[in-house]
Design an enzyme around this catalytic site. Structure first.
Site, PDB file in Angstrom:
ATOM      1  N   ASP A 292      35.801  49.219  44.726  1.00 14.68           N
ATOM      2  CA  ASP A 292      36.810  49.881  45.554  1.00 14.68           C
ATOM      3  C   ASP A 292      36.215  50.921  46.498  1.00 14.68           C
ATOM      4  O   ASP A 292      36.962  51.572  47.244  1.00 14.68           O
ATOM      5  CB  ASP A 292      37.886  50.506  44.663  1.00 14.68           C
ATOM      6  CG  ASP A 292      38.781  49.435  44.057  1.00 14.68           C
ATOM      7  OD1 ASP A 292      39.046  48.439  44.761  1.00 14.68           O
ATOM      8  OD2 ASP A 292      39.189  49.575  42.897  1.00 14.68           O
TER       9      ASP A 292
ATOM     10  N   ASP B 114      41.283  41.413  45.072  1.00 17.92           N
ATOM     11  CA  ASP B 114      41.368  42.688  45.773  1.00 17.92           C
ATOM     12  C   ASP B 114      40.083  43.018  46.542  1.00 17.92           C
ATOM     13  O   ASP B 114      40.116  43.715  47.562  1.00 17.92           O
ATOM     14  CB  ASP B 114      41.644  43.829  44.778  1.00 17.92           C
ATOM     15  CG  ASP B 114      42.567  43.436  43.631  1.00 17.92           C
ATOM     16  OD1 ASP B 114      42.627  42.242  43.290  1.00 17.92           O
ATOM     17  OD2 ASP B 114      43.195  44.319  43.050  1.00 17.92           O
TER      18      ASP B 114
ATOM     19  N   THR C 226      43.683  36.036  34.861  1.00 15.32           N
ATOM     20  CA  THR C 226      44.422  37.108  35.520  1.00 15.32           C
ATOM     21  C   THR C 226      44.119  38.445  34.859  1.00 15.32           C
ATOM     22  O   THR C 226      43.593  38.494  33.737  1.00 15.32           O
ATOM     23  CB  THR C 226      45.938  36.854  35.510  1.00 15.32           C
ATOM     24  OG1 THR C 226      46.525  37.712  36.507  1.00 15.32           O
ATOM     25  CG2 THR C 226      46.585  37.152  34.163  1.00 15.32           C
TER      26      THR C 226
ATOM     27  N   GLY D 269      38.905  30.894  35.974  1.00 13.87           N
ATOM     28  CA  GLY D 269      39.836  31.845  36.577  1.00 13.87           C
ATOM     29  C   GLY D 269      40.683  32.490  35.495  1.00 13.87           C
ATOM     30  O   GLY D 269      41.040  31.840  34.500  1.00 13.87           O
TER      31      GLY D 269
HETATM   32  N1  GLY Z   1      43.525  46.807  43.497  1.00 12.63           N
HETATM   33  C1  GLY Z   1      44.366  46.994  42.386  1.00 12.63           C
HETATM   34  C2  GLY Z   1      45.749  46.530  42.598  1.00 12.63           C
HETATM   35  O1  GLY Z   1      46.044  45.847  43.538  1.00 12.63           O
HETATM   36  O2  GLY Z   1      46.569  46.866  41.755  1.00 12.63           O
END
Ligand code: GLY
Length: 396
Positions: A109, A176, A236, A234
């Site tokens: 991030d 993300d 989640t 994959g």
């Molecule tokens: N990047 C974390 C979210 O979208 O919750």
């Protein structure tokens, strides 16, 4: 300084946008005024998630969301030229120095965090320190690149995200991360160092291959063998199920691939954004705000995610800007519909008691965080409104 102060209207509003101009512009003005009136309350804190009275809970200085309020302030600064916004945004710089000084605060991030703060400050003011901080962050992000699998590892085995185990974090990519590539592309542009661009392209290629399914839905995360880079499976983290399609993940990918296409000119990325956007439109059916996961058993009664709608709208306007006029009009129609959904059912900009812009976000439904304001929903809402009005200067 590379970003000029503009006005609420961009120089030219695309012809296809004219029917929505007044409503979108009024919403943008209200958003900026909301930022202005909440400034004395928020101070230099940074919103994490909404409270039941539409106040904010604030985040730690190392949180992934730490830059979204700054990003809104920089947009407001660009739109108004008012130094109050610039000063409020700039006052946050020490937070970003702190992230660089704290190893455990650093994960994928870094892109979100530094694009909307230090890169923004550099582009808006030309000051040297934020540029240096952003380049340092880009170097740290580059250090997360795993050449054997051509991906950026998302999370840390250390407890940066609440005590993750090494076997959960190591070798994992997430949707993300596509938003974090902009920092690498920016660093490539600043330095000419090919490794920044190779890592960003490599991660985008791997994401397209493994996170985007053949039916154009997406996994939230994908796991690789950390030592060989072999693709495993994959899974989640925030969605309903490993096999489901988490709407914010799909939105991160749409915006991310549209962004990669814009920076690189690579039509494969543009086509990926198209496929993902078309699938999201199909999955939404007649909904105006996306359900938090497209595969929940009873979508009619499930929480919505306004942040997914806002991110998707911003990404689809960016996609439209790269298409011919006929196709652009179709995509703008979809993005306008998403904005209409947000304005009809989630808009808090006219509510004097609310500190944020949008209601009905879903941060992490499985952990009980839904039906709330979210700072990223608010940031992308402003970005989407601006893109719809023809603005082209952003921090990524
Ligand atoms: N990047 C974390 C979210 O979208 O919750």
């Amino acid at each position: 300084m590379k970003i000029e102060t503009s006005s609420y209207f961009a120089a030219s509003v695309p012809a296809a946008a004219t029917s929505h101009v007044d409503r979108h512009q009024a919403a943008l003005v209200r958003s900026v005024e909301k930022l202005r009136t909440t400034m004395p309350i928020i101070g230099i804190r940074n919103p994490k998630i909404g409270l039941s009275d539409n106040g904010w809970a604030y985040c730690s200085p190392y949180d992934w969301v730490v830059s979204f309020h700054a990003g809104q302030l920089w947009l407001a600064s660009q739109l108004t030229g008012d130094p109050t916004f610039l000063n409020a945004a700039r006052a946050r710089r020490s937070i970003f120095r702190g992230i660089l000084a704290h190893r455990r605060a650093q994960d994928h991030d870094l892109g979100f965090q530094f694009s909307l703060s230090c890169v923004a400050e550099w582009l808006m003011t030309g000051e040297k320190e934020p540029r240096a901080l952003a380049l340092e962050a880009a170097n740290l992000l580059l250090g997360r690149y795993r050449p054997e699998g051509r991906y950026l590892q998302a999370w840390n085995a250390q407890p940066a995200h609440g005590g993750m185990r090494a076997d959960f974090a190591n070798g994992r990519i997430i949707a993300d991360t596509m938003q974090n590539l902009a920092l690498l592309y920016w660093a490539y542009g600043e330095t000419g160092r090919a490794d920044f661009r190779e890592a960003a392209d490599g991660h985008a290629d791997t994401t397209l291959k493994h996170l985007v399914r053949d039916d154009d839905t997406s996994f939230h995360t994908f796991l690789f063998d950390p030592s060989t880079g072999d693709a495993l499976r994959g899974e989640t983290h925030q969605g309903h199920a490993d096999s489901s399609c988490w709407s914010r993940g799909q939105a991160w990918l749409i915006h991310g691939f549209a962004q990669c296409a814009r920076v690189t000119g690579n039509r494969t990325y543009l086509d990926a954004a198209r496929r993902l956007a078309a699938k999201a439109e199909q999955l939404m059916g007649s909904d105006l705000v996306p359900v938090w996961d497209y595969d929940v058993p009873d979508p009619k009664y499930a929480p919505r995610d306004s942040s997914a709608g806002a991110i998707m709208a911003a990404g689809i306007y960016m996609l439209a800007d790269q298409c011919d006029a006929e196709e652009a009009q179709v995509w703008r129609g979809f993005a306008d519909r998403l904005i209409a959904g947000l304005l009809d059912t989630c808009d808090l900009t006219g509510d004097p008691a609310a500190l944020g812009l949008l209601a009905h976000g879903a941060a992490h439904v499985g952990s009980g965080y839904s039906d709330t304001m979210l700072p990223y929903g608010d940031y992308y809402f402003m970005e989407a409104l601006m893109r719809s009005l023809g603005h082209t200067q952003f921090f990524w």
